[in-house]
Design an enzyme around this catalytic site. Sequence first.
Site, PDB file in Angstrom:
ATOM      1  N   ASP A 261      28.167  -6.005 -25.635  1.00 32.15           N
ATOM      2  CA  ASP A 261      27.176  -6.861 -26.282  1.00 32.15           C
ATOM      3  C   ASP A 261      25.852  -6.883 -25.508  1.00 32.15           C
ATOM      4  O   ASP A 261      25.844  -6.996 -24.280  1.00 32.15           O
ATOM      5  CB  ASP A 261      27.753  -8.288 -26.348  1.00 32.15           C
ATOM      6  CG  ASP A 261      26.863  -9.248 -27.105  1.00 32.15           C
ATOM      7  OD1 ASP A 261      26.606  -8.981 -28.293  1.00 32.15           O
ATOM      8  OD2 ASP A 261      26.425 -10.254 -26.523  1.00 32.15           O
ATOM      9  N   GLU A 303      25.775  -1.957 -28.033  1.00 29.19           N
ATOM     10  CA  GLU A 303      25.004  -2.742 -29.001  1.00 29.19           C
ATOM     11  C   GLU A 303      23.594  -2.890 -28.459  1.00 29.19           C
ATOM     12  O   GLU A 303      23.273  -3.828 -27.740  1.00 29.19           O
ATOM     13  CB  GLU A 303      25.616  -4.130 -29.235  1.00 29.19           C
ATOM     14  CG  GLU A 303      24.969  -4.855 -30.415  1.00 29.19           C
ATOM     15  CD  GLU A 303      24.229  -6.153 -30.086  1.00 29.19           C
ATOM     16  OE1 GLU A 303      23.542  -6.680 -30.976  1.00 29.19           O
ATOM     17  OE2 GLU A 303      24.303  -6.643 -28.945  1.00 29.19           O
ATOM     18  N   HIS A 367      27.266  -8.624 -38.671  1.00 31.02           N
ATOM     19  CA  HIS A 367      27.233 -10.085 -38.729  1.00 31.02           C
ATOM     20  C   HIS A 367      25.854 -10.619 -38.365  1.00 31.02           C
ATOM     21  O   HIS A 367      25.598 -11.802 -38.513  1.00 31.02           O
ATOM     22  CB  HIS A 367      28.274 -10.650 -37.755  1.00 31.02           C
ATOM     23  CG  HIS A 367      27.895 -10.382 -36.331  1.00 31.02           C
ATOM     24  ND1 HIS A 367      27.955  -9.112 -35.779  1.00 31.02           N
ATOM     25  CD2 HIS A 367      27.392 -11.188 -35.367  1.00 31.02           C
ATOM     26  CE1 HIS A 367      27.523  -9.166 -34.533  1.00 31.02           C
ATOM     27  NE2 HIS A 367      27.185 -10.406 -34.249  1.00 31.02           N
ATOM     28  N   ASP A 368      25.000  -9.763 -37.831  1.00 31.18           N
ATOM     29  CA  ASP A 368      23.679 -10.184 -37.378  1.00 31.18           C
ATOM     30  C   ASP A 368      22.626  -9.944 -38.447  1.00 31.18           C
ATOM     31  O   ASP A 368      22.879  -9.342 -39.484  1.00 31.18           O
ATOM     32  CB  ASP A 368      23.287  -9.431 -36.104  1.00 31.18           C
ATOM     33  CG  ASP A 368      23.861 -10.078 -34.853  1.00 31.18           C
ATOM     34  OD1 ASP A 368      24.098 -11.306 -34.889  1.00 31.18           O
ATOM     35  OD2 ASP A 368      24.071  -9.361 -33.856  1.00 31.18           O
TER      36      ASP A 368
END
Length: 609
Positions: A261, A303, A367-368
């Site tokens: 992340d 990511e 999801h972002d």
Amino acid sequence: MLDRLDFDRRRDRHLPRLSGLFQRLYGADVGAQDEFLLLLADLEQAWSERPETLRRLDTERESAPGWFQSNTMVGGVCYVDRFAGGLAGIRSRIPYFVELGLNYLHLMPLFASPTGSSDGGYAVSSYRDVDPALGTMAELAALAAELRANGISLVLDFVFNHTSNEHEWAQRALARDPEFENFYLIYPHREQPDAYERTTREIFPDDHPGSFVPLDDGRWVWSTFYHFQWDLNYRNPAVFRAMARELLFLANQGVEILRMDAVAFIWKQLGTSCENLPEAHLLLQAFNAVCRIAAPSLLFKSEAIVHPDQIVEYIDEGECQLSYNPLQMALIWNTLATREVNLLEQALVERHALPPGTAWVNYVRSHDDIGWTFADEDAAELGIDGTAHRRFLSDFFTGRFEGSFARGLPFQENPRTGDSRVAGSTASLAGLEAGDPLAVARILAAHAVIMTTGGIPVIFLGDEVGQLNDYSYQDDAALAVDSRWAGRPWFPLDAYAQRGEPTSLPGGVFHGMRRLIQVRRETHEFAGNQLTGFDSKNPHVLGYVRPGARSKVLVLINFADTPQPVAAEVLSGMSGDATELLSGRRHPHAAELLLAPMAVVWLRYEESH
Ligand code: GLC
Ligand code: GLC
């Protein structure tokens, strides 16, 4: 005994690299050397605890290192609570994952985290505890094994840039325990924060300005994201070692891929943007070396939602073997809005190549939020003004642009910088919520791109049955400030119940999606990352070729709302007749093609001998 030899062999092979990286990061001082020796002991310990089945997987994967580049790979991602209630619910949905054809399942953060607001679990309070509302660590390990038995690799997040403010380390830092104060970036007054903030970017300006938040006692702590997410201080070698232990702990539960992340933010240096610094890469490489020694089958997925030049810098066999492809994602939406394939085609030709041993994770949405991360230089080459075009895209997808089919929501609009991003579900962004007649075809056209450009295509589960935005987050005080929740809906029971009826909207999407997945899995040309451009000579028709050993597949997708031709001359360079793989029909040599709005064709040409 043999296992021990395996460990020694891998340690001998990768230790020089690990030690070199450690030296570059932390120098040769005595404190750092002590940490390094402790780290080596941790590696041995982790290996000794690694379950037999995972050691077997390690050996298997060593002899088939390209497994994730196969055309049979198809991924899904979901929230444990929203999609299935808990880990037991996920387990009961395994037959569905198999039905859909998945072999990669990313479960969104499921660790202990603050109640109420936790950034969807991206504020981790313990890497060793599952959120009790979802299940236990033992259940997670059992789930990983059961997924693997069904041919599905478990993917979890490694949220390693920050912990939650409730993590034990953070609590001890707050209590001024010097060992743990040094785990974070905490300053007694504004001098240092002010100096850093002169050059850093605001990520969640709706939550707090700048990169720091105040503590009750007047100190300031670095928080790139929400105020309850405190950035770790990787200049401290003890932090590296502590996080390596958490990483190996998760690897030993049976996680096969860790989504790394927020990689861009992990190293800070005064006077810089504190993003994408060289040390961020060294850190990832060091974590990578840790895995090669003690959990060799584990892969990293980067990511990095940053400039395309920087995204690729994280992708390497020795760093992150996998990476999100946010450029392709954003440009799929760009193509749907403009009905012009120029930018996407340019990205596929110029920005798709990857080093050996790596792959893209291609996706339509996550999801972002969707950020318009294309390069201004690329846009300029096509006569497009980046700033104005981004504004258009945000207007278009929030439905503010006249005639737009999209029903997205603005996310973190920053009037000071003009930055603006968009949130929403695929179906709502593609026109299903607005009742646009082409919406289903649009959803499928978008997925047809990710299914054919190589790497691992990942579906946000619910999108395959056309799930719409969920506005219920607006009634929840903890979530209402964050419009990304509109695109993270609860399990759509009705939509899934209708998936077998192709005449229903959910069934129409599902049916088309299944077909794309099935044919992808049978089409060996879609393996790997080789791709060459194909100029359709029609600005609305995307074209590219995926080469196989004795054949190639030409992908053509019409992104216009009207039928579009691909002229006979354009196809005349392709040898012989073709088979259209989705329909099974023959396409005679060099005949003109007329593509319906949003039509997708996958033409296989066998090599003539
Ligand atoms: C990543 C996640 C996002 C989260 C952030 C902070 O970008 O995808 O949801 O808010 O990291 O962890
Ligand atoms: C990422 C990105 C930002 C994104 C955020 C999560 O790191 O830089 O664009 O929106 O985190 O939402």
